[in-house]
Design a protein around this motif. Structure first.
Motif, short mmCIF file in Angstrom:
data_model
loop_
_atom_site.label_atom_id
_atom_site.label_comp_id
_atom_site.label_asym_id
_atom_site.label_seq_id
_atom_site.Cartn_x
_atom_site.Cartn_y
_atom_site.Cartn_z
N UNK B 47 5.00 14.26 -10.92
CA UNK B 47 5.47 12.99 -10.88
C UNK B 47 4.71 11.88 -10.00
N UNK B 48 4.83 10.25 -9.97
CA UNK B 48 3.85 9.64 -9.63
C UNK B 48 4.10 8.90 -8.63
N UNK B 49 3.62 8.35 -7.71
CA UNK B 49 3.72 7.36 -6.65
C UNK B 49 3.08 6.50 -6.05
N UNK B 50 3.58 4.81 -6.45
CA UNK B 50 2.65 3.67 -6.39
C UNK B 50 2.97 3.14 -4.78
N UNK B 51 2.07 2.15 -4.59
CA UNK B 51 2.83 1.23 -3.05
C UNK B 51 2.31 -0.17 -3.56
N UNK B 52 3.37 -1.12 -1.96
CA UNK B 52 2.71 -2.21 -2.80
C UNK B 52 3.93 -3.11 -1.41
N UNK B 53 2.77 -3.29 -0.85
CA UNK B 53 3.28 -4.67 0.15
C UNK B 53 3.84 -5.54 0.74
N UNK B 54 4.92 -6.38 1.35
CA UNK B 54 5.77 -6.73 0.61
C UNK B 54 5.77 -8.42 1.34
N UNK B 55 4.74 -8.15 3.11
CA UNK B 55 4.64 -9.31 3.80
C UNK B 55 2.91 -9.20 3.57
N UNK B 56 2.01 -10.22 4.63
CA UNK B 56 0.53 -10.41 4.05
C UNK B 56 0.39 -11.67 3.49
N UNK B 57 -0.52 -11.31 2.40
CA UNK B 57 -0.82 -13.01 2.15
C UNK B 57 0.56 -13.57 0.78
#
Lengths: 191, 404
Positions: B47-57
């Motif tokens: 399995x692979x997992x990735x992360x992203x942010x939705x706010x910030x810049x």
């Protein structure tokens, strides 16, 4: 197989490519869970009037059919209801894992526009030269006859030949009449 | 154990500064993310997992889908809270990231943490949902933080648009004493549609519940089942043995006085020390102690018999011991026979010693039917006296061995 040829008139030397489909890797995007791809292409299922392939979120369907060996595709036949059957069908040869977003990025190997009479099961001849070395086939059903929300396909038949084998029926007939098989090298064998 | 590529969308907007989830919304979210990453990678190593942010810049991918847990945890470190969440863009970028995954055989899944209010229209969210469904992407929504009806309604409609055969889920986590991670553990987001991952979840739940909960021996059966089993078995055996010993002691005291009891008590205390050390080879230890006890009993009996009864009786006792042993082994039997032959001599010589040291005449006089003046007895005494001296040393040795 001969029973089918009566209705679909398979050209001499061509076979139904059903036996060469690699079932483990067959995929279909946007299909309904109750009405899935095997209903349209598997032996027995596709003859059943009650079973058909249906689209889910919208009217488009993306089918990915890999083969167990390299084949040449000669023609394709569809069967479906008059109103919700497929209309514009784009075929891509040897393109793996396409998505709805990149179907329009590549030119299709061939485009077929189906008429209601085609939906009776009449095979459509394809550009044979474009389908000489087919490992996998991607079928993109873009829209349907009436533009309804759901597209329904009752049967899809792929007709063609394999590059190395000769027609089985021919071989059987040949042996029946007492022919003998002699091995010999052909000049321009496509290795 | 479904092969899956997951993209986790984190909400790091200003709303995450709030402390209604301890220690802060953002921290609770980070803990939950760590837990999910661990569960996913554990349920299937591919399995692979990735992360992203939705706010910030703006929407930014922190790490593309990878199976390296360390990389994922590292990227969570040093995240800043600020800006406003863009849910639609976040989901679309996540979908794109999944599209370019390396292993095309993996199922696609997006997990969204929606903490701040949703500013998009319901229609737009439904369209996004339909697109996800069309491309067979599953979506899990964690609705926490800001709680208003509109937000809940929008997220529910998004889920309805995406959901294909119950592969997508929504979880509402209200603020409260329970940590965000704990609430999520029991949800299908963790348990993966009711199949794999439950092992990890169970272990995590056990750890969260507070570890040691009254285990018998201070050893967790889950961690070390063999040791726990050995301890339990030895405790039962010891109990059984002590009961048997106590019974035997009760019987023996009536027969042979204090010595037996002392012997058995000594044996049982030995056993107690053995179980305290918690040796793994409990069966071996048990055998040894029982053997010791039997030997001790036999020897004590012998000693008592010899001191109290006639030599002939003692001789018999010894004989019975020998004959028991001789049944097993013919060679041993032969050796024993020879030694018995010797011992008869020793027995006799022992009596000779007795005859020499203590007034033999007195003893003989005490025996009924023996007249010291009888000439045959006189002859016997004379012959015994002649033999006694050279055999005296042998007697001492043999008697010492017997006494042991």
């Amino acid at each position: 197989m001969s029973g089918e040829s009566a209705t679909t008139a398979i050209h001499k030397g061509q076979v139904d490519l059903l036996d060469f489909i690699d079932w483990t890797s067959v995929e279909c995007l946007n299909q309904s869970t109750t009405h899935s791809l095997p209903n349209a292409i598997k032996q027995g299922y596709r003859e059943d009037e009650g079973l058909h392939l249906e689209s889910d979120a919208d009217e488009q369907l993306l089918l990915y059919i890999p083969f167990t060996q390299v084949i040449k595709l000669y023609s394709i036949a569809f069967k479906g209801p008059e109103d919700e059957g497929p209309k514009t069908v784009k075929l891509f040869s040897n393109k793996e894992h396409m998505g709805f977003s990149n179907v329009n990025d590549y030119p299709p190997s061939d485009t077929v526009v189906l008429s209601p009479e085609h939906l009776q099961g009449k095979p459509v001849l394809l550009k044979y030269v474009k389908f000489q070395n087919v490992r996998s086939l991607t079928i993109f059903i873009e829209d349907n006859q009436t533009g309804s929300e759901i597209t329904k396909v009752q049967k899809i038949q792929l007709i063609g030949s394999t590059s190395k084998c000769i027609d089985v029926e021919y071989l059987q007939m040949f042996l029946k009449i007492g022919g003998k098989i002699v091995y010999f090298e052909m000049g321009n064998d496509n290795h | 154990m479904v092969l899956e590529a997951t993209m986790i969308c984190i909400d790091n907007s200003e709303w995450m500064r709030n402390g209604d989830y301890s220690p802060s919304r953002f921290q609770a979210q980070a803990d939950a993310v760590n837990l999910i990453c661990g569960a996913k990678t554990q349920s299937n190593p591919e399995n692979t997992v990735g992360v992203l942010i939705m706010a910030g810049k703006g929407v930014r991918v922190l790490v593309t889908p990878t199976s390296d847990l360390g990389k994922i945890l590292a990227c969570m470190h040093g995240l800043e809270v600020g800006g406003e969440m863009n849910l639609a863009a976040g989901i679309q970028v996540a979908q794109l990231a999944l599209k370019h995954r390396q292993n095309k055989k993996q199922q696609q899944r997006i997990i969204v943490f929606a903490g701040s209010p949703v500013k998009h229209e319901k229609k737009m969210l439904e369209m996004i949902g339909r697109k996800l469904k069309k491309n067979s992407v599953a979506l899990d929504i964690v609705n926490f933080g800001e709680d208003d009806e509109e937000k809940t309604e929008k997220l529910e409609s998004l889920l309805a648009a995406v959901n294909n055969n119950d592969t997508s889920h929504i979880v509402h986590v209200p603020a409260g004493p329970n940590a965000l991670s704990d609430v999520l553990i029991s949800t299908p987001i963790f348990t993966g549609d009711g199949e794999g991952g439950s092992g990890f979840a169970a272990a995590a739940a056990a750890a969260a519940a507070g570890g040691v909960s009254g285990y018998d021996f201070g050893v967790d059966p889950n961690l070390d089942p063999e040791l726990a089993l050995a301890l339990r078995v030895s405790m039962e055996e010891e109990r059984a043995r002590q009961e048997a010993a106590a019974k035997k002691a009760a019987e023996d005291t009536s027969k042979q006085g204090g010595e037996q009891q002392a012997g058995s008590q000594e044996a049982s205390s030995q056993d107690a020390t053995m179980t305290e050390r918690a040796s793994a080879s409990t069966s071996e230890a048990e055998n040894k102690t029982t053997d010791l006890m039997d030997d001790e009993n036999a020897l004590l009996q012998q000693a008592l018999a010899m001191s109290m009864d006639e030599p002939a009786v003692g001789h018999d006792v010894k004989d019975t011991d020998m004959s028991e042993a001789s049944v097993d082994d013919p060679e041993l039997a032969l050796a024993l026979q020879l030694s018995v032959a010797d011992s008869t001599k020793d027995q006799a010589s022992q009596s000779e010693v007795l005859a020499d040291q203590s007034a033999v005449s007195d003893i003989l006089a005490s025996l009924p039917g023996v007249d010291l003046n009888d000439p045959s007895i006189k002859d016997l005494l004379a012959s015994m006296q002649n033999k006694s001296e050279p055999q005296k040393k042998n007697d001492d040795k043999s008697s010492n061995e017997e006494k042991k």
